[in-house]
Motif scaffolding. Structure first.
Motif: not given
Length: 214
Positions: A187, A190-191
């Motif tokens: 995550e 992805d951020d």
């Protein structure tokens, strides 16, 4: 990586199997045909032999008891008869002389056979001059006597339980610690990718406005 993983796992499994097969007790039903005391000079294969009899000085050249036997099908087998003392494997055998006397008493001929269950560990290999080590002897009713390896059943069951518990602990650790950490890391990546895309788009828009592009 998949092939490397399976190669390592198969190699490890073979090593564990070989170790257990060599160390755990096995029982043969044979007819004892003789005993002897042989002088042996141990060399490269010395780690397949037990330590000298308890109370004697360590030496690579020593007298060793042997038990000569014949299987019901007529093939032959030779067992060494050495003390294991307090070393490995942990049979704590210290009665090789007494076992040699018992073996002499249990000798028999093909015409009047006495069938004996010989419990031993180790392998017989003629190429490397390796002999299994006899642990105990007992008379049985005949060559078809059924021997249940209770010791092996208990030890292997315990090892299976330990492996199962270790696998369950690893599965729980992976579920509670590793997988959440991997998901969080993914995550985060992805951020970062989204921020990089927005930053790239912002820079592209700034250049377009700067140079009057639409």
């Amino acid at each position: 990586m998949r092939y490397l993983k399976w190669t390592v796992l198969v190699t490890l499994a073979l090593l564990v199997f070989s170790f257990l097969h060599y160390t755990l007790p096995q029982t043969d039903i044979v007819r004892i045909v003789g005993t002897e005391n042989r002088r042996m000079d141990l060399g490269e294969n010395s780690w397949f032999w037990a330590s000298p009899d308890v109370g004697t000085a360590p030496s690579n050249s020593r007298d060793i008891f042997f038990i000569n036997a014949v299987y019901p099908d007529g093939s032959t087998m030779e067992y060494r008869n050495e003390d294991t003392g307090w070393g490995w494997p942990p049979y704590f055998k210290m009665d090789s002389s007494s076992l040699n006397t018992s073996a002499k008493e249990l000798q028999s001929t093909a015409d009047a056979p006495k069938w004996v269950a010989v419990t031993h560990y180790g392998w017989r290999n003629q190429l490397f001059t390796i002999f299994p080590n006899a642990i105990s002897l007992r008379l049985v009713d005949g060559p078809e006597a059924r021997i249940i390896p209770w010791v092996n059943i208990v030890i292997l069951s315990f090892l299976a339980f330990v492996l199962f518990m270790a696998w369950r602990m690893w599965a729980q650790f992976k579920e509670r610690m590793i997988e959440p950490a991997v998901i969080e890391a993914q995550e985060t990546l992805d951020d970062l990718d989204r921020r990089a895309d927005r930053a790239k788009a912002g820079i592209g828009g700034w250049f377009n406005r700067l140079f009057g592009r639409k």
